[in-house]
Design a protein around this motif. Structure first.
Motif, PDB file in Angstrom:
ATOM      1  N   LYS A 206      35.783  32.852  36.168  1.00  0.00           N
ATOM      2  CA  LYS A 206      34.548  33.435  35.645  1.00  0.00           C
ATOM      3  C   LYS A 206      33.408  32.466  35.893  1.00  0.00           C
ATOM      4  CE  LYS A 206      35.313  36.782  31.953  1.00  0.00           C
ATOM      5  NZ  LYS A 206      34.935  37.136  30.554  1.00  0.00           N
ATOM      6  N   VAL A 207      32.236  32.997  36.191  1.00  0.00           N
ATOM      7  CA  VAL A 207      31.027  32.197  36.359  1.00  0.00           C
ATOM      8  C   VAL A 207      29.968  32.795  35.441  1.00  0.00           C
ATOM      9  CG1 VAL A 207      29.244  31.452  37.954  1.00  0.00           C
ATOM     10  CG2 VAL A 207      31.604  31.615  38.742  1.00  0.00           C
ATOM     11  N   LEU A 208      29.404  31.982  34.559  1.00  0.00           N
ATOM     12  CA  LEU A 208      28.520  32.482  33.515  1.00  0.00           C
ATOM     13  C   LEU A 208      27.218  31.694  33.465  1.00  0.00           C
ATOM     14  CD1 LEU A 208      31.329  32.698  30.821  1.00  0.00           C
ATOM     15  CD2 LEU A 208      30.332  34.647  32.040  1.00  0.00           C
ATOM     16  N   ASP A 209      26.126  32.399  33.267  1.00  0.00           N
ATOM     17  CA  ASP A 209      24.807  31.796  33.143  1.00  0.00           C
ATOM     18  C   ASP A 209      24.391  31.862  31.678  1.00  0.00           C
ATOM     19  OD1 ASP A 209      22.171  31.011  33.245  1.00  0.00           O
ATOM     20  OD2 ASP A 209      21.620  32.300  34.932  1.00  0.00           O
ATOM     21  N   TYR A 210      24.363  30.708  31.004  1.00  0.00           N
ATOM     22  CA  TYR A 210      24.055  30.652  29.576  1.00  0.00           C
ATOM     23  C   TYR A 210      22.620  30.226  29.289  1.00  0.00           C
ATOM     24  CZ  TYR A 210      28.736  31.352  27.537  1.00  0.00           C
ATOM     25  OH  TYR A 210      29.928  31.893  27.103  1.00  0.00           O
ATOM     26  N   ARG A 211      21.760  30.277  30.266  1.00  0.00           N
ATOM     27  CA  ARG A 211      20.407  29.776  30.048  1.00  0.00           C
ATOM     28  C   ARG A 211      19.650  30.559  28.982  1.00  0.00           C
ATOM     29  NH1 ARG A 211      17.613  29.923  35.626  1.00  0.00           N
ATOM     30  NH2 ARG A 211      18.926  31.800  35.798  1.00  0.00           N
ATOM     31  N   ASP A 212      20.069  31.790  28.720  1.00  0.00           N
ATOM     32  CA  ASP A 212      19.375  32.623  27.732  1.00  0.00           C
ATOM     33  C   ASP A 212      20.069  32.648  26.378  1.00  0.00           C
ATOM     34  OD1 ASP A 212      21.656  34.046  28.342  1.00  0.00           O
ATOM     35  OD2 ASP A 212      20.638  35.946  28.749  1.00  0.00           O
TER      36      ASP A 212
END
Length: 253
Positions: A206-212
């Motif tokens: 899994k690749v996740l963008d947590y910037r928000d």
């Protein structure tokens, strides 16, 4: 499950081991599973190069099933030559040796020194070698995710939030840190890391963008350009658990 990262994963700024990201995550996991061990493998100052070295040279010996990798910030702000040069100077060698060791007190002292250094001098974000750094970050994790997949190990790669990376309404304290650490410039260049995520989706589980992650919160969560206190850690841990739960469940079948 090993939770990998730098000082944000290790828990600099936490009031206790239980209020680090791994500490909160362990509570969420234990409510559904009784046979899963959670290991805090965060190292203050670690970047993708040192994290991968740690995985390959030490952590694989413990037969891990899942790695949760939470980083991006240290790779973004550190000197590229310092990270990638195998011919390290003596000071860098010493810091890395301490960070890889078992004793926590020297790691915390090092981190507090760098925090003090940054807090006493306004920071101008260094924009040099950003493309090279973000591509190296992608290539590091692409190879490692593929290698771990060949061993039957799941990888969840998370691009961590930093101050100003989403649409959070900043508190007055956070506005001060935002200016002090030149976070506006930092976030402009952090986008280059987010642009690498698509190329990692075929390699990592899994690749996740947590910037928000903190967009809906108005209270003070950051105490510099990347570290959060207990509440921020709890918010991150809850989101990680939600995203990792399907992987844990499939791995337990």
């Amino acid at each position: 499950i090993f939770l990998i990262g730098g000082s944000t994963m290790f828990g600099v700024g936490s009031s206790s081991d239980e209020t680090t990201i791994p500490g909160f995550f362990e509570v969420y996991v234990s409510e559904k599973f009784t046979d899963i061990e959670i290991i805090n493998a965060g190292i203050p100052g670690a970047d993708s190069f040192t994290e991968i070295e740690y995985i390959e040279n030490q952590l694989l010996e413990y037969n891990p099933k899942i790695f949760v990798i939470y980083d991006g910030w240290n790779d973004l702000q550190k000197d590229f030559k310092e990270m990638s040069d195998t011919e390290e100077n003596t000071t860098v060698q010493l810091i890395r040796a301490i960070n890889r060791g078992e004793y926590q007190t020297p790691k915390i002292l090092i981190q507090h020194y760098f925090n003090w250094k940054h807090n006493t001098t306004d920071v101008t974000f260094d924009t040099s070698n950003i493309n090279e750094k973000s591509i190296a970050w992608k290539n590091n994790w692409k190879k490692t995710c593929n290698d771990l997949d060949d061993k039957g190990i799941k990888t969840i790669l998370i691009l961590q939030p930093i101050l100003g990376s989403g649409n959070k309404v900043l508190s007055s304290e956070e506005e001060h840190y935002y200016s002090h650490y030149d976070s506006k410039t930092m976030n402009e260049y952090y986008e280059t890391y987010a642009e690498q995520l698509n190329e990692l989706e075929d390699s990592c589980t899994k690749v996740l963008d947590y910037r928000d992650t903190f967009d809906e919160f108005t209270e003070t969560l950051f105490f510099d350009s990347g570290h959060t206190g207990d509440l921020g850690n709890k918010i991150v841990a809850k989101r990680i658990f939600s995203d990792v739960l399907p992987v844990i469940s499939s791995n337990s079948e």
